[in-house]
Write a protein that holds these residues in place. Structure first.
Motif, PDB file in Angstrom:
ATOM      1  N   ALA A  68      15.698  11.498   2.567  1.00 11.29           N
ATOM      2  CA  ALA A  68      15.338  12.625   3.432  1.00 11.29           C
ATOM      3  C   ALA A  68      15.984  12.456   4.798  1.00 11.29           C
ATOM      4  N   ASP A  69      16.502  13.547   5.352  1.00 12.79           N
ATOM      5  CA  ASP A  69      17.065  13.475   6.700  1.00 12.79           C
ATOM      6  C   ASP A  69      16.032  14.002   7.694  1.00 12.79           C
ATOM      7  N   ALA A  70      16.507  14.210   8.936  1.00  9.17           N
ATOM      8  CA  ALA A  70      15.572  14.576   9.998  1.00  9.17           C
ATOM      9  C   ALA A  70      14.977  15.968   9.809  1.00  9.17           C
ATOM     10  N   VAL A  86       7.877   0.917   2.843  1.00 11.11           N
ATOM     11  CA  VAL A  86       7.629   1.208   1.430  1.00 11.11           C
ATOM     12  C   VAL A  86       8.214   2.577   1.096  1.00 11.11           C
ATOM     13  N   VAL A 127      13.557  16.980   7.269  1.00 21.01           N
ATOM     14  CA  VAL A 127      12.378  16.891   6.403  1.00 21.01           C
ATOM     15  C   VAL A 127      11.240  16.294   7.208  1.00 21.01           C
ATOM     16  N   PRO A 128      10.195  17.035   7.439  1.00 24.82           N
ATOM     17  CA  PRO A 128       9.116  16.523   8.286  1.00 24.82           C
ATOM     18  C   PRO A 128       8.314  15.427   7.583  1.00 24.82           C
ATOM     19  N   SER A 129       7.818  14.497   8.382  1.00 17.74           N
ATOM     20  CA  SER A 129       6.980  13.443   7.808  1.00 17.74           C
ATOM     21  C   SER A 129       5.640  13.997   7.363  1.00 17.74           C
ATOM     22  N   GLY A 144       0.826  -1.201   0.000  1.00 17.60           N
ATOM     23  CA  GLY A 144       0.000   0.000   0.000  1.00 17.60           C
ATOM     24  C   GLY A 144       0.853   1.240   0.000  1.00 17.60           C
ATOM     25  N   ALA A 145       0.296   2.303   0.560  1.00 16.57           N
ATOM     26  CA  ALA A 145       0.965   3.593   0.558  1.00 16.57           C
ATOM     27  C   ALA A 145       0.427   4.414   1.723  1.00 16.57           C
ATOM     28  N   LEU A 146       1.113   5.515   2.011  1.00 19.70           N
ATOM     29  CA  LEU A 146       0.634   6.383   3.094  1.00 19.70           C
ATOM     30  C   LEU A 146      -0.790   6.838   2.841  1.00 19.70           C
ATOM     31  N   HIS A 177       8.719   6.086  -0.436  1.00 20.77           N
ATOM     32  CA  HIS A 177       7.868   7.192  -0.886  1.00 20.77           C
ATOM     33  C   HIS A 177       8.740   8.329  -1.395  1.00 20.77           C
ATOM     34  N   TRP A 184      -5.998  15.101  -2.807  1.00 18.52           N
ATOM     35  CA  TRP A 184      -4.986  16.120  -2.498  1.00 18.52           C
ATOM     36  C   TRP A 184      -4.650  16.914  -3.754  1.00 18.52           C
ATOM     37  N   ARG A 238      11.805   8.652   1.283  1.00 13.53           N
ATOM     38  CA  ARG A 238      11.813   8.116   2.648  1.00 13.53           C
ATOM     39  C   ARG A 238      10.926   6.867   2.654  1.00 13.53           C
ATOM     40  N   PHE A 259       8.244   4.602   4.461  1.00 13.39           N
ATOM     41  CA  PHE A 259       7.172   4.573   5.460  1.00 13.39           C
ATOM     42  C   PHE A 259       6.598   3.164   5.468  1.00 13.39           C
ATOM     43  N   GLY A 260       6.575   2.564   6.648  1.00 20.12           N
ATOM     44  CA  GLY A 260       6.052   1.203   6.734  1.00 20.12           C
ATOM     45  C   GLY A 260       6.774   0.258   5.793  1.00 20.12           C
TER      46      GLY A 260
END
Lengths: 474, 474
Positions: A422-424, A345, A426-428, A256-258, A347, A267, A340, A342-343
């Motif tokens: 992405a490093d820290a 996967v 970069v906000p999620s 899946g995806a975010l 993105h 969006w 980055r 996520f789970g």
């Protein structure tokens, strides 16, 4: 009566709506790192040899030396005497952003290329030894620094395929202009650069053939795995080839995806609705902030790009083969996807970018897409979001190559394409105008026009290449 | 460090990319013929009661009686003093068709509505007794012959949702303007009539809620099965509601289609590429073939439509509530899908139609879409393809109802919507510009903007309604 019944209910074989076999065969081609036709390591020599065979030189000339091209007296637009090819005109852009198109206000004028015709960019593919190979052309374009790059099998303007030139001289065009619908793998209208073209789009096509294609010094069959390796090299795969390859369907192995696809589309719809971009075509002579000299139309502060003229000469250097205007960026661009997991996967961080030349307000763009030099005079707060994260990426770089923009319209206009972990910083939860999406979701969107801009399509092709050939392996 | 790690790798639940639960719950709502909130047979009485409560009258008035609206002296454009709402301007259209945009040539001028803002058309839905119900509004619009019809929960212009009116007065707008992305079922920009609007599109949304919604005399919760029954009635479900409902995702139970999705998209790309439609906005006063009188701007031969003015009066009939211009078609239109089964799967014959107001050359339209009276003066060979097949359909009619076009812009402008079983005159291999596609394929395309035009979207909603309630059952 029998005939009528037969006509009403002809023997019909339904097709499945999806093309699962395409997905499997494309995956196999991507996993095939050596081709049946030419070794990847020999491609560079072949391109060099084609450069040598062409023996053309490209030189900047003053506008006065242009043949058939002239500035229209009433408007100052740069046009061809035949009324064909393209024109360079002016564009006035007014943009209201903010939550509902009522926020910050931008307004500017600029030169723009207007070429309302739809061209064909087509790659022919064929199964050789059980693996799909793609027929790439070694094509000379005057704006390429190295002149010859790998291009689609066919790059054709409408005049080519309508026979306005008195019969097509474009090799293999018939596979695309007289399309056998059974053989279509990709066929979608995609837009070119919204900051330089006014609503220009081309038909991006991949068509399979089982026919015997005559050998030709300018064409080679390569697997997707081979092309992926070549995409790691600078200025080797041209913009049109990258665009067409980005539209290839790939199987999504992820759970899946975010965001679900409906959420991602929602969006995007919100971004398109909240931007209000209104454009008016204006005479080139009236564009504010730009000046015309004998050699260039350029920005008064030397930013953005120039309109220039070139002469293309053949081997004896005396005879000019042709002259034409080109756009030349003032410096190298940067286009980058931050990525980055996520789970588990992967993105990428996509940006809804407004440009004056888009058909409809925004398209999805790389996280960062700019020519940094154009922002050097601005305070840090006005520099593009995430630019510094990308420029300081160092060992977080997962893919990097310099690619040229289309050499038929742009002179020495290159961009550094990057994929950066992405490093820290970069906000999620990204800022307004950005969203995390999976490459598979972008691939699904690339079936339709005007979702991914041409820079994002290049990076999608690079993402797929980096999957097939991670950095360090090449 | 923990905080940073948490930010970099937040606990993430991935979503599946599809929304299978939406499909099941939509199918259940479509199969539910009686709602929890109001019986379908009571809807008509409720609408009549709302009409009575509104007690408004709409009268044609001369342009001189318009308040705040005026013809701009320099252009003759009809505009509001505030610069808001919409304008009526002129449009010059040049179209080259043929295999590659080089064929038959059409050129015309016409008045056109220009309203560059994106509005919101939103339907709220909610699970009641385990079944999705949709909140429909009894909404008065001055152009509707019967004034009040079923509309989406919310119809809002940008001025409504930006608060330019000093705070929103549109009920329930917050569910759409401040969207909770978890609750989105549908969210897509779709275009309005390309023959009357210049590139107008609205955000078509369906959003689920679990909140308590206060009871209101103007709103009722209905299942899709109930709405399907109501779609068989004349002038009951308004255009915006039909458009939004057409974007609902439905499960495709069929094994396939005549053409795979890639083939269908390729056909569409080819149609978009071969049409060359160029438009120029011109002053309304300069539109050739049209004349302006004290009461109407109309075509010199009385064809197509008129621009007129109306005054809306409240109950005492003395006080004018507001005045505005409207477009009025000269006669009733006909929009029809021809349908046929191939391999046991229903298909509809779709037409790639070019209109001057489309954002991009063509959109998919009904098999037949025209106002027959506009063609009466022409020889049979120049009448629209398949018009006679539709007009002589008789017992081959599978669905028929008269629906109004948007009552906020169009006065008494109605169209007979038909679904007609194709007879032997209709070839299985359709002429250029037509293709057979399944309703499920159209539903997939309706997730994206600018594939289906608004008339085709109405017919897609009718197709779904006719599946839920076949003709004769109602």
């Amino acid at each position: 009566m029998l005939a009528m019944t037969a006509q009403l209910n002809p023997p019909t074989t339904l097709r499945t709506r999806g093309n699962a076999s395409h997905l499997h065969r494309i995956a196999l081609s991507a996993a095939t790192r050596q081709g049946a036709h030419m070794r990847t390591e020999d491609v560079r020599a072949w391109l060099a040899q084609r450069r040598h065979a062409n023996v053309l030189t490209v030189e900047r000339v003053p506008f006065a030396d242009l043949d058939q091209w002239h500035f229209v007296p009433s408007t100052g637009d740069l046009a061809h005497a035949s009324g064909r090819f393209f024109t360079i005109e002016g564009l006035h852009v007014v943009e209201h952003d903010g939550p509902h198109g009522d926020g910050p206000y931008r307004e500017w004028q600029q030169p723009v290329i207007r070429q309302p015709e739809v061209g064909i960019l087509g790659i022919l593919c064929k199964e050789i030894d059980g693996v799909l190979h793609f027929l790439m052309q070694a094509k000379m374009e005057p704006g390429n620094p190295n002149l010859v790059q790998l291009s689609p099998t066919v790059q054709a303007t409408r005049s080519n395929y309508t026979g306005a030139h008195g019969g097509s001289s474009v090799k293999l065009l018939e596979h695309f202009a007289d399309l056998d619908r059974e053989q279509v793998v990709v066929d979608v209208l995609q837009a070119e650069q919204g900051s330089w073209f006014f609503r220009k789009s081309n038909r991006n096509m991949i068509v399979e053939t089982s026919a015997d294609i005559a050998q030709d010094e300018d064409f080679r069959w390569l697997t997707l795995g081979q092309i992926a390796e070549l995409l790691h090299e600078d200025e080797t795969v041209n913009m049109n080839a990258r665009s067409v390859l980005s539209c290839l369907p790939y199987y999504d192995p992820n759970p899946g995806a975010l965001h679900s696809d409906v959420q991602l589309l929602s969006w995007f719809t919100g971004e398109r609705a909240r931007h209000d971009v209104r454009t008016t075509r204006i005479p080139l002579a009236s564009v504010e902030g730009w000046k015309r000299g004998p050699d260039a139309v350029e920005h008064e502060d030397g930013r953005y790009f120039k309109v220039v003229a070139v002469a293309v000469r053949g081997s004896n250097r005396e005879r000019v083969s042709w002259t034409q205007p080109l756009l030349e960026s003032v410096d190298m661009g940067v286009s980058a996807f931050l990525v980055r997991d996520f789970g588990g996967v992967r993105h990428v961080l996509v940006h809804a970018r407004a440009d004056g030349g888009f058909l409809d307000t925004v398209e999805l763009a790389p996280t960062v897409q700019c020519t940094p030099r154009n922002y050097e005079h601005l305070p840090a707060s006005q520099r593009p979001a995430f630019l510094d994260v990308v420029l300081q990426a160092g060992e977080r770089i997962r893919y990097e190559a310099v690619h040229s923009e289309e050499g038929g319209r742009f002179l020495n206009t290159r961009c550094r394409y990057l994929i950066v972990e992405a490093d820290a910083q970069v906000p999620s939860e990204p800022p307004r105008g950005f969203v995390w999406a999976t490459p598979a979701q972008l691939t699904t969107l690339a079936r339709h026009g005007h979702y991914l801009n041409v820079e994002a399509r290049t990076l999608l092709a690079c993402l797929n290449a980096a999957s097939a050939w991670p950095r360090g392996v090449v």
